[in-house]
Design a protein around this motif. Structure first.
Motif, mmCIF file in Angstrom:
data_model
loop_
_atom_site.group_PDB
_atom_site.id
_atom_site.type_symbol
_atom_site.label_atom_id
_atom_site.label_comp_id
_atom_site.label_asym_id
_atom_site.label_seq_id
_atom_site.Cartn_x
_atom_site.Cartn_y
_atom_site.Cartn_z
ATOM 1 N N ARG A 123 1.207 -0.840 -0.102
ATOM 2 C CA ARG A 123 0.014 -0.122 0.150
ATOM 3 C C ARG A 123 1.070 1.345 0.060
ATOM 4 N NH1 ARG A 123 -1.511 -3.174 4.302
ATOM 5 N NH2 ARG A 123 -3.269 -4.429 3.873
ATOM 6 N N ARG A 124 0.025 2.307 -0.985
ATOM 7 C CA ARG A 124 1.581 3.848 -0.654
ATOM 8 C C ARG A 124 0.911 4.511 0.602
ATOM 9 N NH1 ARG A 124 3.310 5.600 -5.721
ATOM 10 N NH2 ARG A 124 2.749 5.097 -7.521
ATOM 11 N N PHE A 159 4.691 3.449 6.499
ATOM 12 C CA PHE A 159 4.737 2.267 5.368
ATOM 13 C C PHE A 159 4.024 1.209 6.010
ATOM 14 C CE2 PHE A 159 6.006 -0.145 2.507
ATOM 15 C CZ PHE A 159 4.731 0.056 1.075
ATOM 16 N N ASP A 160 2.872 0.212 5.526
ATOM 17 C CA ASP A 160 2.619 -0.458 5.681
ATOM 18 C C ASP A 160 2.550 -1.533 4.342
ATOM 19 O OD1 ASP A 160 0.283 -2.451 6.472
ATOM 20 O OD2 ASP A 160 -0.326 -1.309 7.708
ATOM 21 N N THR A 161 3.041 -2.780 4.819
ATOM 22 C CA THR A 161 2.865 -3.855 3.545
ATOM 23 C C THR A 161 2.795 -5.202 4.187
ATOM 24 O OG1 THR A 161 3.949 -4.014 1.302
ATOM 25 C CG2 THR A 161 5.538 -3.883 3.531
ATOM 26 N N GLY A 164 5.857 -11.566 2.011
ATOM 27 C CA GLY A 164 6.070 -12.982 2.509
ATOM 28 C C GLY A 164 5.138 -13.438 3.134
ATOM 29 N N GLY A 165 3.909 -13.504 2.940
ATOM 30 C CA GLY A 165 2.431 -13.064 4.152
ATOM 31 C C GLY A 165 2.629 -12.852 6.056
ATOM 32 N N HIS A 166 4.012 -12.155 5.918
ATOM 33 C CA HIS A 166 4.282 -11.570 7.199
ATOM 34 C C HIS A 166 3.548 -9.875 7.164
ATOM 35 C CE1 HIS A 166 6.095 -15.014 8.732
ATOM 36 N NE2 HIS A 166 6.063 -14.829 7.590
ATOM 37 N N ARG A 167 2.963 -9.810 8.352
ATOM 38 C CA ARG A 167 2.484 -7.391 7.620
ATOM 39 C C ARG A 167 4.176 -7.068 8.022
ATOM 40 N NH1 ARG A 167 -1.969 -5.856 9.056
ATOM 41 N NH2 ARG A 167 -2.511 -3.204 8.604
ATOM 42 N N MET A 168 4.085 -5.848 7.689
ATOM 43 C CA MET A 168 5.208 -5.179 8.066
ATOM 44 C C MET A 168 4.846 -3.964 8.238
ATOM 45 S SD MET A 168 8.954 -4.944 5.240
ATOM 46 C CE MET A 168 9.458 -5.815 6.340
ATOM 47 N N PHE A 202 8.887 -2.301 12.069
ATOM 48 C CA PHE A 202 8.086 -3.881 12.622
ATOM 49 C C PHE A 202 7.598 -4.355 12.041
ATOM 50 C CE2 PHE A 202 7.386 -0.185 14.775
ATOM 51 C CZ PHE A 202 7.945 0.121 16.503
ATOM 52 N N SER A 203 7.677 -5.850 12.401
ATOM 53 C CA SER A 203 7.276 -7.130 11.652
ATOM 54 C C SER A 203 7.997 -8.540 12.608
ATOM 55 C CB SER A 203 8.353 -7.589 10.292
ATOM 56 O OG SER A 203 7.459 -8.670 9.885
#
Length: 259
Positions: A123-124, A159-161, A164-168, A202-203
C-alpha cells in the motif's frame, strides 16, 4: 536470459527494437492511444503505426511504461540487464554510457511498472484506522507482555505492507514503542532506525527485511515517498531470485500504463 541470446538481441538497434516490439505484442494488443481502436496500419515496421479509425499516428511504445523514458531500444535492454543483476543507477550509467538522470528515470519507471502491476497488499498509505475496523496498538518500549497498549496515531505510520505473508510496518522515530499489536498479531521492532534514521521497522519475521536492508543501504537512504518503489522491486527479486528476471522486467515496462 542466457548471455548468448542477450548478445543476439543487442547486436544492433534494429535487433533490440525487434525484440521489444515482440515483447509489446505479448504484453498487450496494440491500440491507438487517442481513441483505443485496435485496427492499425504499419507506417514503419516495429516503430510507428496509424489508427484506421481516427488517423492518429503514434510510436509502438505509446501508452506503455517504456515510453516514459526516451531511450533507444538498445539502451533500454542494457539497463534492464544490469538492473537484473542488481546494479545501482550510478553503476548502470557508468557501464552503459547513458547519462545518470536518464538511467535514474528509466529504473524509476521500471519500479513504478512493478508497483502498478503488483497484485499483493503493498500500500502507498497506511490502512490504520484508529478506533475503526483495524486498530494498531503500541507497547511502550520495555513494557511487559501483558502491559496495556495505547493506540498508535495514524500520523506515525509511514508505510504498511505484507511481504511473504508477513505484515511489515514502518513508523517514524517519534513513536516510542517496542512492539505493535495489529489484528491480534504481535510485531516486534526489528530495526531501530540507526541505519535509516527516518524510520523504524516492525515485523513478525526478519527474513525479508534483512534481505531488503542490505540493498537499501546501496541507495544511501530513501524518502518515504520512494520506499514503496524500492520495496516492491526488492520483493520481486526476493520472490523470483536474483537471476532470470530479465524477461519479466521487459514484460513490465512493455505493459500499458492503464492496464
Amino acid at each position: 536470459m542466457e548471455t548468448v541470446k542477450f548478445m543476439d538481441i543487442t547486436g544492433s538497434e534494429t535487433a533490440a527494437m525487434t525484440y521489444l516490439a515482440g515483447a509489446c505484442l505479448k504484453a498487450g494488443v496494440p491500440r491507438c492511444p487517442a481513441c483505443g481502436c485496435e485496427k492499425l496500419y504499419n507506417i514503419e515496421k516495429n516503430r510507428r503505426k496509424r489508427c484506421a479509425m481516427c488517423g492518429h499516428s503514434f510510436n509502438l511504445f505509446s501508452g506503455r511504461w517504456i515510453s516514459r523514458s526516451r531511450l533507444k531500444a538498445l539502451d533500454w535492454l542494457r539497463i534492464l540487464r544490469l538492473f537484473e543483476i542488481d546494479e545501482t543507477a550510478t553503476a548502470i550509467a557508468a557501464r552503459t554510457g547513458v547519462s545518470y538522470p536518464a538511467v535514474l528515470r528509466a529504473v524509476t519507471t521500471l519500479r513504478m511498472a512493478i508497483l502498478h502491476e503488483h497484485d499483493g497488499p503493498i500500500r502507498r498509505e497506511s490502512p490504520a484506522e484508529c478506533g475503526g475496523e483495524e486498530e494498531i496498538l503500541g507497547f511502550v518500549a520495555g513494557a511487559a507482555a501483558g502491559a496495556i497498549c495505547r493506540p498508535v496515531p495514524e500520523k506515525h505510520i509511514l508505510f504498511d505492507t505484507t511481504v511473504g505473508g508477513h505484515r511489515m510496518i514502518f513508523t517514524d522515530r517519534d513513536l516510542d514503542c517496542g512492539s505493535l499489536l495489529v489484528s491480534g498479531e504481535r510485531l516486534e521492532m526489528i530495526d531501530t532506525g540507526e541505519e535509516f534514521p527516518g524510520c523504524r521497522v516492525f515485523s513478525a519475521e526478519e527474513g525479508f527485511w534483512t534481505y531488503a536492508r542490505e540493498r537499501l543501504k546501496r541507495y544511501h537512504g530513501f524518502s518515504t515517498d520512494s520506499l514503496p518503489l524500492y520495496l516492491t522491486g526488492i520483493e520481486l527479486r526476493w520472490e523470483n531470485g536474483d537471476a532470470g528476471l530479465f524477461d519479466l522486467l521487459v514484460e513490465k515496462v512493455c505493459e500499458y500504463v492503464d492496464a
